[in-house]
Motif scaffolding. Structure first.
Motif, PDB file in Angstrom:
ATOM      1  N   ALA A   1     -53.779  32.790 -17.566  1.00 39.17           N
ATOM      2  CA  ALA A   1     -53.569  32.719 -16.120  1.00 39.17           C
ATOM      3  C   ALA A   1     -53.262  34.099 -15.548  1.00 39.17           C
ATOM      4  O   ALA A   1     -53.788  34.485 -14.496  1.00 39.17           O
ATOM      5  CB  ALA A   1     -52.435  31.752 -15.802  1.00 39.17           C
ATOM      6  N   ARG A   2     -52.426  34.873 -16.242  1.00 41.20           N
ATOM      7  CA  ARG A   2     -52.068  36.201 -15.741  1.00 41.20           C
ATOM      8  C   ARG A   2     -53.266  37.142 -15.752  1.00 41.20           C
ATOM      9  O   ARG A   2     -53.448  37.950 -14.842  1.00 41.20           O
ATOM     10  CB  ARG A   2     -50.929  36.790 -16.580  1.00 41.20           C
ATOM     11  CG  ARG A   2     -49.609  36.065 -16.390  1.00 41.20           C
ATOM     12  CD  ARG A   2     -48.469  36.795 -17.051  1.00 41.20           C
ATOM     13  NE  ARG A   2     -47.210  36.108 -16.864  1.00 41.20           N
ATOM     14  CZ  ARG A   2     -46.025  36.618 -17.195  1.00 41.20           C
ATOM     15  NH1 ARG A   2     -45.967  37.816 -17.736  1.00 41.20           N
ATOM     16  NH2 ARG A   2     -44.916  35.936 -16.992  1.00 41.20           N
TER      17      ARG A   2
ATOM     18  N   MET B   1     -47.903  29.687 -24.278  1.00 36.03           N
ATOM     19  CA  MET B   1     -47.961  31.110 -23.982  1.00 36.03           C
ATOM     20  C   MET B   1     -49.402  31.566 -23.792  1.00 36.03           C
ATOM     21  O   MET B   1     -49.691  32.454 -22.977  1.00 36.03           O
ATOM     22  CB  MET B   1     -47.298  31.915 -25.096  1.00 36.03           C
ATOM     23  CG  MET B   1     -45.793  31.784 -25.145  1.00 36.03           C
ATOM     24  SD  MET B   1     -45.014  32.346 -23.599  1.00 36.03           S
ATOM     25  CE  MET B   1     -45.492  34.080 -23.613  1.00 36.03           C
ATOM     26  N   ASP B   2     -50.341  30.978 -24.538  1.00 34.57           N
ATOM     27  CA  ASP B   2     -51.756  31.341 -24.390  1.00 34.57           C
ATOM     28  C   ASP B   2     -52.274  30.955 -23.012  1.00 34.57           C
ATOM     29  O   ASP B   2     -53.052  31.691 -22.394  1.00 34.57           O
ATOM     30  CB  ASP B   2     -52.598  30.669 -25.474  1.00 34.57           C
ATOM     31  CG  ASP B   2     -52.342  31.250 -26.853  1.00 34.57           C
ATOM     32  OD1 ASP B   2     -51.912  32.424 -26.927  1.00 34.57           O
ATOM     33  OD2 ASP B   2     -52.562  30.548 -27.853  1.00 34.57           O
TER      34      ASP B   2
ATOM     35  N   LYS C   1     -48.238  37.541 -30.483  1.00 36.92           N
ATOM     36  CA  LYS C   1     -47.215  37.515 -31.525  1.00 36.92           C
ATOM     37  C   LYS C   1     -47.824  37.183 -32.865  1.00 36.92           C
ATOM     38  O   LYS C   1     -48.723  36.342 -32.968  1.00 36.92           O
ATOM     39  CB  LYS C   1     -46.136  36.485 -31.167  1.00 36.92           C
ATOM     40  CG  LYS C   1     -45.352  36.852 -29.910  1.00 36.92           C
ATOM     41  CD  LYS C   1     -44.279  35.842 -29.625  1.00 36.92           C
ATOM     42  CE  LYS C   1     -43.497  36.233 -28.372  1.00 36.92           C
ATOM     43  NZ  LYS C   1     -42.440  35.233 -28.067  1.00 36.92           N
ATOM     44  N   ALA C   2     -47.312  37.859 -33.907  1.00 38.63           N
ATOM     45  CA  ALA C   2     -47.844  37.632 -35.259  1.00 38.63           C
ATOM     46  C   ALA C   2     -47.481  36.235 -35.751  1.00 38.63           C
ATOM     47  O   ALA C   2     -46.432  35.691 -35.419  1.00 38.63           O
ATOM     48  CB  ALA C   2     -47.279  38.689 -36.210  1.00 38.63           C
TER      49      ALA C   2
ATOM     50  N   ARG D   1     -48.539  23.499 -13.804  1.00 38.20           N
ATOM     51  CA  ARG D   1     -48.341  22.707 -15.028  1.00 38.20           C
ATOM     52  C   ARG D   1     -49.268  23.201 -16.150  1.00 38.20           C
ATOM     53  O   ARG D   1     -48.855  23.306 -17.300  1.00 38.20           O
ATOM     54  CB  ARG D   1     -48.602  21.231 -14.735  1.00 38.20           C
ATOM     55  CG  ARG D   1     -47.476  20.526 -13.994  1.00 38.20           C
ATOM     56  CD  ARG D   1     -47.666  19.004 -14.017  1.00 38.20           C
ATOM     57  NE  ARG D   1     -48.875  18.609 -13.293  1.00 38.20           N
ATOM     58  CZ  ARG D   1     -48.877  18.298 -11.998  1.00 38.20           C
ATOM     59  NH1 ARG D   1     -47.751  18.338 -11.299  1.00 38.20           N
ATOM     60  NH2 ARG D   1     -49.998  17.940 -11.406  1.00 38.20           N
ATOM     61  N   TRP D   2     -50.499  23.517 -15.784  1.00 38.84           N
ATOM     62  CA  TRP D   2     -51.475  23.964 -16.787  1.00 38.84           C
ATOM     63  C   TRP D   2     -51.046  25.275 -17.433  1.00 38.84           C
ATOM     64  O   TRP D   2     -51.065  25.410 -18.651  1.00 38.84           O
ATOM     65  CB  TRP D   2     -52.850  24.135 -16.118  1.00 38.84           C
ATOM     66  CG  TRP D   2     -53.918  24.595 -17.076  1.00 38.84           C
ATOM     67  CD1 TRP D   2     -54.695  23.822 -17.877  1.00 38.84           C
ATOM     68  CD2 TRP D   2     -54.301  25.942 -17.333  1.00 38.84           C
ATOM     69  NE1 TRP D   2     -55.544  24.598 -18.624  1.00 38.84           N
ATOM     70  CE2 TRP D   2     -55.326  25.919 -18.303  1.00 38.84           C
ATOM     71  CE3 TRP D   2     -53.883  27.181 -16.844  1.00 38.84           C
ATOM     72  CZ2 TRP D   2     -55.939  27.066 -18.787  1.00 38.84           C
ATOM     73  CZ3 TRP D   2     -54.489  28.336 -17.318  1.00 38.84           C
ATOM     74  CH2 TRP D   2     -55.496  28.280 -18.284  1.00 38.84           C
TER      75      TRP D   2
END
Length: 312
Positions: free
Chosen positions: A46-47, A40-41, A311-312, A34-35
């Motif tokens: 996480a990745r 996306m941040d 992303k810009a 869930r977190w």
């Protein structure tokens, strides 16, 4: 990296450590999912935490981590320091570990040309080790690890034999490359003809412009065509890529730089890369990738993270 990104990175590392502590259950795993789905941040943090966990083996000892440190930034610094120390010990040796039992060896990023007693020449690629045993009956060499390009002096009375991972490559007078970096050995022929014997199978003849791969205790794969324009470009101090997947490009580049290169997003692995790059400046390739590909390059001690560009 701004303060908010640092905070997310800290939290991702802390959560991942808890999951690997041995006491986490289904509720903790669902909470982590869930977190990381909040934005996306969060997913990026996480990745990156997962990439660090896999890249630094010392970080897997979560229980030891909990006894020794309390803050995730301190944990990361200690894990990185341990990794740096291990690599530094290896680099401090006069040759790579394979050099302890080989006649010739190169360090990471080093390339070396050898003149053999029979007039043949050998180019050793980065992080490679080779032994030579010449007799009146034959010229036998063993590639313990890495990659070597052989330019063989003609001597019909003494076959030129290169051993690599349970297989043999035989030549009389020719030019060929043997790459034995992983479990699979690749043989590229740029001039003449060679014969490859592996796993007790029938010998396979390779001519100029052909490539063959084999694994120890397995039959060789089918013969493939070889691009002669880019074959053994490393011997000329170049890396040449023509629509090669980014994952393969990074795997190739990693052999010329100290430490690890980690791609945090598998979706990027198939992005195509083309270009000619100078091995004297591997960082230039990373800068070019950052300019032409949707990636952000982050340098750390003995570790380079390749992640999706914000992303810009």
């Amino acid at each position: 990296m701004n303060r908010a990104e640092l905070s997310l990175s800290d939290e991702a590392i802390e959560r991942l450590v808890r999951l690997h502590s041995g006491g986490a259950g289904a509720a903790e795993r669902m909470d982590f999912l869930r977190w990381r789905g909040l934005s996306m941040d969060h997913e990026r943090a996480a990745r990156e935490a997962e990439a660090l966990w896999g890249a630094l083996p010392e970080t897997r000892h979560a229980e030891d981590y909990r006894r020794r440190v309390r803050r995730p930034r301190r944990w990361l610094a200690l894990a990185a320091a341990a990794c740096v120390a291990a690599i530094a010990i290896t680099i401090a040796l006069p040759e790579p570990l394979a050099g302890l039992y080989s006649d010739y060896a190169t360090r990471t990023g080093e390339r070396r040309m050898l003149e053999l007693a029979d007039g043949s020449r050998v180019w050793l690629n980065s992080d490679s080790a080779l032994s030579v045993d010449f007799s009146p009956q034959q010229r036998r060499l063993r590639l313990h690890s890495g990659e070597a390009l052989f330019e063989v002096a003609k001597d019909a009375a003494r076959p030129f034999i290169v051993e690599a991972r349970g297989g043999e490559v035989r030549a009389v007078g020719t030019r060929f490359d043997v790459d034995s970096r992983g479990p699979q050995v690749r043989v590229d022929v740029t001039e003449g003809v060679v014969q490859v014997n592996s796993a007790g199978s029938e010998p396979v003849r390779l001519s100029a412009g052909e490539r063959l791969s084999y694994r120890e205790a397995a039959a060789p794969e089918p013969v493939q065509p070889l691009d002669l324009s880019s074959a053994s470009a490393w011997q000329r101090g170049k890396l040449i890529f023509n629509q090669r997947p980014l994952g393969e490009v990074l795997d190739e580049l990693e052999r010329y730089v100290p430490g690890r290169i980690v791609l945090t997003d598998n979706a990027l692995r198939q992005h195509k890369v083309s270009g000619v790059f100078d091995l004297k400046d591997p960082d230039a390739l990373l800068k070019t990738l950052e300019r032409l590909q949707p990636v952000k390059v982050t340098h750390m001690p003995w570790l380079v993270l390749i992640r999706p560009a914000p992303k810009a």
